[in-house]
Write a protein that holds these residues in place. Sequence first.
Motif, short mmCIF file in Angstrom:
data_model
loop_
_atom_site.label_atom_id
_atom_site.label_comp_id
_atom_site.label_asym_id
_atom_site.label_seq_id
_atom_site.Cartn_x
_atom_site.Cartn_y
_atom_site.Cartn_z
N VAL A 213 0.84 -1.20 0.00
CA VAL A 213 0.00 0.00 0.00
C VAL A 213 0.87 1.25 0.00
O VAL A 213 0.65 2.19 -0.77
N ALA A 214 1.88 1.27 0.86
CA ALA A 214 2.76 2.44 0.94
C ALA A 214 3.50 2.66 -0.37
O ALA A 214 3.62 3.81 -0.85
N ASP A 215 3.99 1.59 -0.97
CA ASP A 215 4.73 1.69 -2.23
C ASP A 215 3.85 2.25 -3.34
O ASP A 215 4.24 3.17 -4.07
N ARG A 216 2.64 1.71 -3.47
CA ARG A 216 1.76 2.16 -4.56
C ARG A 216 1.24 3.57 -4.31
O ARG A 216 1.10 4.36 -5.26
N LEU A 217 0.96 3.92 -3.06
CA LEU A 217 0.52 5.29 -2.78
C LEU A 217 1.62 6.29 -3.10
O LEU A 217 1.35 7.40 -3.57
N THR A 218 2.87 5.91 -2.85
CA THR A 218 3.99 6.78 -3.20
C THR A 218 4.03 7.02 -4.70
O THR A 218 4.20 8.16 -5.17
N ILE A 219 3.86 5.96 -5.48
CA ILE A 219 3.88 6.07 -6.94
C ILE A 219 2.68 6.87 -7.44
O ILE A 219 2.81 7.77 -8.29
N LEU A 220 1.51 6.59 -6.89
CA LEU A 220 0.30 7.29 -7.32
C LEU A 220 0.36 8.77 -6.97
O LEU A 220 -0.09 9.63 -7.74
N THR A 221 0.93 9.09 -5.82
CA THR A 221 1.08 10.49 -5.43
C THR A 221 2.10 11.19 -6.31
O THR A 221 1.89 12.32 -6.76
N ALA A 222 3.22 10.51 -6.60
CA ALA A 222 4.24 11.10 -7.47
C ALA A 222 3.70 11.36 -8.87
O ALA A 222 4.11 12.33 -9.53
N ASN A 223 2.77 10.53 -9.32
CA ASN A 223 2.18 10.71 -10.64
C ASN A 223 0.98 11.65 -10.64
O ASN A 223 0.32 11.82 -11.67
N GLY A 224 0.68 12.24 -9.48
CA GLY A 224 -0.39 13.22 -9.42
C GLY A 224 -1.79 12.65 -9.38
O GLY A 224 -2.77 13.37 -9.61
N VAL A 225 -1.92 11.36 -9.07
CA VAL A 225 -3.23 10.72 -9.02
C VAL A 225 -3.88 10.92 -7.66
O VAL A 225 -5.09 11.12 -7.55
N PHE A 226 -3.07 10.85 -6.60
CA PHE A 226 -3.53 11.15 -5.25
C PHE A 226 -2.78 12.36 -4.72
O PHE A 226 -1.63 12.62 -5.11
N ASP A 227 -3.42 13.08 -3.84
CA ASP A 227 -2.79 14.15 -3.07
C ASP A 227 -2.75 13.66 -1.63
O ASP A 227 -3.80 13.51 -1.00
N GLY A 228 -1.54 13.38 -1.14
CA GLY A 228 -1.42 12.80 0.19
C GLY A 228 -0.93 13.79 1.22
O GLY A 228 0.09 14.46 1.00
N THR A 229 -1.65 13.91 2.31
CA THR A 229 -1.24 14.74 3.44
C THR A 229 -1.39 13.92 4.70
O THR A 229 -2.51 13.56 5.09
N GLY A 230 -0.26 13.61 5.33
CA GLY A 230 -0.32 12.78 6.53
C GLY A 230 -0.83 11.40 6.19
O GLY A 230 -0.30 10.71 5.33
N ASN A 231 -1.89 11.00 6.87
CA ASN A 231 -2.47 9.68 6.67
C ASN A 231 -3.65 9.70 5.71
O ASN A 231 -4.32 8.71 5.51
N ARG A 232 -3.92 10.85 5.09
CA ARG A 232 -5.10 11.02 4.27
C ARG A 232 -4.72 11.23 2.80
O ARG A 232 -3.82 12.02 2.50
N TYR A 233 -5.42 10.53 1.92
CA TYR A 233 -5.12 10.60 0.49
C TYR A 233 -6.41 10.88 -0.27
O TYR A 233 -7.38 10.13 -0.17
N GLU A 234 -6.40 11.96 -1.05
CA GLU A 234 -7.55 12.34 -1.86
C GLU A 234 -7.20 12.20 -3.34
O GLU A 234 -6.11 12.59 -3.77
N LEU A 235 -8.12 11.66 -4.11
CA LEU A 235 -7.92 11.63 -5.55
C LEU A 235 -7.90 13.06 -6.08
O LEU A 235 -8.73 13.89 -5.73
N THR A 236 -6.94 13.34 -6.94
CA THR A 236 -6.86 14.64 -7.59
C THR A 236 -7.80 14.65 -8.80
O THR A 236 -8.44 13.64 -9.13
N GLU A 237 -7.86 15.78 -9.48
CA GLU A 237 -8.65 15.84 -10.72
C GLU A 237 -8.13 14.82 -11.73
O GLU A 237 -8.91 14.16 -12.42
N LYS A 238 -6.82 14.69 -11.78
CA LYS A 238 -6.20 13.70 -12.67
C LYS A 238 -6.61 12.29 -12.27
O LYS A 238 -6.89 11.44 -13.13
N GLY A 239 -6.65 12.02 -10.97
CA GLY A 239 -7.06 10.71 -10.50
C GLY A 239 -8.52 10.43 -10.78
O GLY A 239 -8.89 9.33 -11.20
#
Length: 299
Positions: free
Chosen positions: A208-234
Amino acid sequence: MASRAPNAVARMLGLLGDEWTLLVMQQSLLGATRFGEFKARLPISNSVLSARLRSLTEEGLLERREYQTRPSRLEYVTTTRGRSLWPVLVSIWEWERRWVPEHVEPLPHMHHLECGHDFAPAATCRACGAVAEVEHVVAQWGPSGSWSRSIPAAATRRRAETAAAGLFPQTMSVVGNRWGFALVVAGMVGLRRFTDFQSQLGAPPGSVADRLTILTANGVFDGTGNRYELTEKGRALFAVVITSLQWAQRWYRAPEGPAVVVTHTACGRRFDPVLICDQCRRPLRGTAISVVENSATSD
């Protein structure tokens, strides 16, 4: 006793959440049938290609045929089940075209043979005809639906970082992995916290941590702390997710009913996606779409 067999969502994530499966099917729909043709078009080893051709044949997406007897030579022909993946691949192409401009080479155009124009697909509601986005639908578990039955079982093999990724490289890093695909789906139905992703999906915390890192780096999620929101791109991956779900529930429907029931809030009817051409507004058919390389021009 309630069934614990994997449902259509699990089959979708396990089968389509694998970049080599998507790339092999992409090339199959573009005309590749023989082992050497797939090898020439993809940066794939013999063993991985053999494994994917075997699994896709077992899943009924490809049919193995002998085209020469002495010596025996085989080809892999797309079945009806395999051909019906075209809305997923067209949706992936559109997401890459719109959201990933930094390609080494520009993506080819998709040309609608019925109206004669290059086009972008739009997901519409079959019941009312309106164009729909993720915020226009509500998803609920159906008779065969639950998180426990939706856990993808298939393993994926990571591609070398330096290898090319066909027509849509970033999408492969986003949804071409079962846990990455599962996280995008979970984000679309409202999961936000790391602990919820891990517990509901039954995924290893490291994955989960690995994929969230990749998804955040690609702009799909916006991660702050323990919370992850899908971006417009996501959220724009909606067409990829909904056409994948439509495909899976057509071919892997459980005896007790669908895994997920999606409702279009605008009309209150069950949401069954139909891709249309943005130029002529007519429903798209896989046989009426051609790929036009950038060296060619079309209107």
